[in-house]
Design a protein around this motif. Structure first.
Motif, short mmCIF file in Angstrom:
data_model
loop_
_atom_site.label_atom_id
_atom_site.label_comp_id
_atom_site.label_asym_id
_atom_site.label_seq_id
_atom_site.Cartn_x
_atom_site.Cartn_y
_atom_site.Cartn_z
N HIS A 356 0.81 -1.22 0.00
CA HIS A 356 0.00 0.00 0.00
C HIS A 356 0.85 1.27 0.00
O HIS A 356 0.30 2.37 0.09
CB HIS A 356 -1.00 0.03 1.17
CG HIS A 356 -2.04 -1.05 1.11
ND1 HIS A 356 -3.29 -0.92 1.68
CD2 HIS A 356 -2.04 -2.28 0.54
CE1 HIS A 356 -3.99 -2.03 1.48
NE2 HIS A 356 -3.24 -2.87 0.78
N ASP A 357 2.16 1.14 -0.08
CA ASP A 357 3.04 2.31 -0.22
C ASP A 357 3.01 2.76 -1.68
O ASP A 357 3.01 1.93 -2.58
CB ASP A 357 4.47 1.93 0.19
CG ASP A 357 5.41 3.11 0.21
OD1 ASP A 357 5.71 3.66 -0.87
OD2 ASP A 357 5.85 3.50 1.30
N PRO A 358 2.99 4.08 -1.96
CA PRO A 358 2.95 4.54 -3.35
C PRO A 358 4.11 4.04 -4.21
O PRO A 358 3.99 4.00 -5.44
CB PRO A 358 2.98 6.07 -3.22
CG PRO A 358 2.40 6.33 -1.87
CD PRO A 358 2.85 5.19 -1.00
N ALA A 359 5.22 3.64 -3.58
CA ALA A 359 6.39 3.19 -4.33
C ALA A 359 6.45 1.67 -4.48
O ALA A 359 7.40 1.14 -5.09
CB ALA A 359 7.67 3.67 -3.65
N TYR A 360 5.45 0.94 -3.96
CA TYR A 360 5.49 -0.52 -4.03
C TYR A 360 5.30 -1.01 -5.47
O TYR A 360 4.49 -0.48 -6.23
CB TYR A 360 4.40 -1.14 -3.15
CG TYR A 360 4.29 -2.62 -3.36
CD1 TYR A 360 5.15 -3.50 -2.71
CD2 TYR A 360 3.38 -3.14 -4.27
CE1 TYR A 360 5.08 -4.86 -2.96
CE2 TYR A 360 3.32 -4.50 -4.52
CZ TYR A 360 4.17 -5.35 -3.86
OH TYR A 360 4.11 -6.69 -4.12
N ASP A 361 6.03 -2.07 -5.84
CA ASP A 361 5.84 -2.75 -7.12
C ASP A 361 6.16 -4.22 -6.91
O ASP A 361 7.21 -4.58 -6.37
CB ASP A 361 6.75 -2.15 -8.20
CG ASP A 361 6.47 -2.70 -9.59
OD1 ASP A 361 5.32 -3.12 -9.83
OD2 ASP A 361 7.40 -2.72 -10.43
N PHE A 362 5.27 -5.08 -7.35
CA PHE A 362 5.44 -6.52 -7.18
C PHE A 362 6.72 -7.01 -7.86
O PHE A 362 6.97 -6.68 -9.02
CB PHE A 362 4.24 -7.25 -7.78
CG PHE A 362 4.32 -8.75 -7.69
CD1 PHE A 362 3.86 -9.42 -6.57
CD2 PHE A 362 4.86 -9.49 -8.74
CE1 PHE A 362 3.94 -10.80 -6.48
CE2 PHE A 362 4.93 -10.88 -8.66
CZ PHE A 362 4.47 -11.53 -7.53
N PRO A 363 7.54 -7.81 -7.19
CA PRO A 363 8.77 -8.33 -7.81
C PRO A 363 8.44 -9.44 -8.82
O PRO A 363 7.88 -10.47 -8.45
CB PRO A 363 9.57 -8.90 -6.63
CG PRO A 363 8.92 -8.36 -5.40
CD PRO A 363 7.48 -8.15 -5.75
N ASP A 364 8.81 -9.24 -10.07
CA ASP A 364 8.54 -10.25 -11.10
C ASP A 364 9.25 -11.57 -10.81
O ASP A 364 8.83 -12.62 -11.29
CB ASP A 364 8.96 -9.72 -12.47
CG ASP A 364 8.09 -8.55 -12.92
OD1 ASP A 364 6.86 -8.62 -12.72
OD2 ASP A 364 8.63 -7.57 -13.45
N ALA A 365 10.31 -11.51 -10.00
CA ALA A 365 11.04 -12.73 -9.65
C ALA A 365 10.21 -13.72 -8.85
O ALA A 365 10.60 -14.89 -8.70
CB ALA A 365 12.31 -12.37 -8.86
N LEU A 366 9.05 -13.29 -8.34
CA LEU A 366 8.21 -14.20 -7.56
C LEU A 366 7.24 -15.01 -8.41
O LEU A 366 6.59 -15.92 -7.91
CB LEU A 366 7.40 -13.40 -6.52
CG LEU A 366 8.21 -12.64 -5.46
CD1 LEU A 366 7.28 -12.01 -4.44
CD2 LEU A 366 9.20 -13.57 -4.78
N ILE A 367 7.13 -14.68 -9.70
CA ILE A 367 6.17 -15.40 -10.54
C ILE A 367 6.53 -16.89 -10.62
O ILE A 367 5.67 -17.76 -10.43
CB ILE A 367 6.11 -14.78 -11.95
CG1 ILE A 367 5.55 -13.36 -11.87
CG2 ILE A 367 5.26 -15.64 -12.88
CD1 ILE A 367 5.58 -12.60 -13.20
N ALA A 368 7.78 -17.18 -10.88
CA ALA A 368 8.19 -18.59 -11.04
C ALA A 368 8.04 -19.39 -9.75
O ALA A 368 7.43 -20.47 -9.76
CB ALA A 368 9.62 -18.66 -11.57
N PRO A 369 8.58 -18.93 -8.60
CA PRO A 369 8.42 -19.75 -7.39
C PRO A 369 6.98 -19.86 -6.93
O PRO A 369 6.58 -20.90 -6.39
CB PRO A 369 9.29 -19.03 -6.35
CG PRO A 369 9.47 -17.65 -6.87
CD PRO A 369 9.45 -17.76 -8.36
N GLY A 370 6.18 -18.80 -7.12
CA GLY A 370 4.77 -18.90 -6.74
C GLY A 370 4.05 -19.94 -7.56
O GLY A 370 3.32 -20.78 -7.02
N ALA A 371 4.24 -19.92 -8.87
CA ALA A 371 3.58 -20.90 -9.74
C ALA A 371 4.09 -22.31 -9.46
O ALA A 371 3.32 -23.27 -9.47
CB ALA A 371 3.82 -20.53 -11.20
N ALA A 372 5.38 -22.44 -9.20
CA ALA A 372 5.94 -23.77 -8.92
C ALA A 372 5.35 -24.36 -7.65
O ALA A 372 5.05 -25.57 -7.59
CB ALA A 372 7.46 -23.66 -8.81
N THR A 373 5.18 -23.54 -6.63
CA THR A 373 4.63 -24.04 -5.37
C THR A 373 3.19 -24.50 -5.53
O THR A 373 2.82 -25.60 -5.10
CB THR A 373 4.72 -22.96 -4.28
OG1 THR A 373 6.09 -22.57 -4.11
CG2 THR A 373 4.18 -23.46 -2.96
#
Length: 383
Positions: A356-373
């Motif tokens: 919820h911070d104006p500078a937050y941006d989701f790390p794209d590096a989490l796409i692979a481990p999230g999908a794998a899990t």
């Protein structure tokens, strides 16, 4: 089976596209359309749209009977302006994906790609893209939708990215995971008067000033243990900004928070009674309304065991969560269906801006481990 570099590149582009076009809770029509367009080429056995508003579900069925396993992501963004920075920044003034729901959706689309290549052996995998998580209304609306009844899960899983945790590492524990919370809006109505003759009016000022400490005293906070309660003042208004008129109305907004649903019921009752009593003592009319109602989120031990096994299969480092979280999460409502449900946290890195911070941006590096899990969990339960 894992996502290929081409998959990751495609999913990253999809995530950035979602990020550029955010929509707030209940208004996610275009976001749902983008998700559906990404799902269609994967050939799920069924795509259900309009769930609880703009929700989308994709169903991948196995050849043999078995359980229904649901994985949930969220569609909505926040009514907060984004700080300048990323090339894929929001194109919608005052609205941005500052909680990572765009990334969660990209992860779930990655799971869909893997299921398209290898269907479950049994049962069903349901990928739910849920609307309106941020205001607490989405899960309840999905569950109330008759179109969701045939999809009701035996197991339900979700994740949330978590700034501060090491990038790509997971945390999960059984038991309380997120507090219940509810917004209380109090409208006080008296009668205006000339500022030179305030005695001819009925100002709600005294009632309002008495209510603030009385309500917050009901929830002093403290350790997140049984009996925890927190009441937070989030907004106050008294009359109009003038010098010639005494106030004739006022408002208070407070958020009530507790560790359990039972404590929330008691806290809401006590807050309502207290407010009614103070308003009556001052002769002020009172109107109460409730908003952003979140149930507590508890992680089922057997569902946590499946997450831990899936993390191990996917070679994702993990450990226990550092206790329950004060912020709420409406995923907890799916436990009310009888599903064994649990959510885990996936680290967004120690240097990430806060949610919820104006500078937050989701790390794209989490796409692979999230999908794998998630895929590993599905393989364990559905083959």
């Amino acid at each position: 089976m894992t996502l290929t570099p081409e998959d990751i590149a495609d999913l990253t582009r999809l995530r950035h596209d979602l990020h550029r076009h955010p929509e707030v809770s209940g208004a996610e029509a275009a976001t749902a359309g983008r998700v559906r367009a990404a799902l269609a080429p994967l050939g799920p056995d069924q795509i259900v749209t309009g769930l609880g508003g703009h929700g989308v579900a994709a169903v991948f069925s196995g050849a043999a009977p078995g359980p229904t396993v649901m994985i949930r992501a969220e569609l909505d963004a926040l009514p907060i302006p984004e700080a300048p920075g990323p090339a894929h920044a929001s194109s919608v003034p005052g609205v941005a994906h500052l909680c990572g729901h765009d990334g969660h959706s990209a992860i779930l689309l990655g799971v869909g790609r893997l299921l398209a290549r290898q269907r479950p052996a049994k049962g069903r995998a349901v990928l739910l893209f849920q609307p309106a998580e941020e205001d607490g209304s989405g899960a309840a609306a999905v569950l109330a939708d008759p179109a969701f009844a045939p999809l009701r899960p035996d197991w339900a899983f979700a994740l949330h990215n978590m700034p501060g945790l090491p990038l790509g590492q997971a945390r999960v524990s059984a038991g309380p995971a997120n507090c219940a919370s509810c917004g209380l809006r109090l409208r006080l109505t008296g009668r205006t008067a000339h500022a030179g003759t305030p005695d001819t009016g009925l100002s709600p000022a005294a009632a309002l000033f008495e209510l603030i400490p009385a309500l917050t005293a009901l929830g002093p906070g403290g350790a997140l243990e049984p009996g925890f309660r927190l009441v937070t003042l989030t907004h106050a208004r008294l009359g109009a900004p003038t010098f010639g008129i005494t106030p004739g109305d006022g408002e208070l907004w407070v958020t009530l928070r507790s560790l359990t649903d039972a404590d929330m019921i008691a806290l809401k009752s006590r807050a309502g009674q207290l407010a009614a009593g103070i308003a009556a003592q001052h002769g002020i009319a009172l109107d109460l309304s409730w908003h952003d109602d979140f149930a507590a989120c508890d992680n089922d031990p057997l569902a946590v065991a499946q997450i831990e096994a899936g993390l191990a299969d996917a070679a994702i480092p993990f450990g226990p969560a550092d206790g329950p979280m004060r912020p709420s999460e409406d995923f907890g409502r799916f436990a009310g269906t009888g599903a064994r449900s649990a959510m885990f946290l996936l680290g967004a890195g120690p240097d990430s801006a806060a949610l919820h911070d104006p500078a937050y941006d989701f790390p794209d590096a989490l796409i692979a481990p999230g999908a794998a899990t998630f895929t590993a969990i599905l393989r364990r339960l559905l083959g």
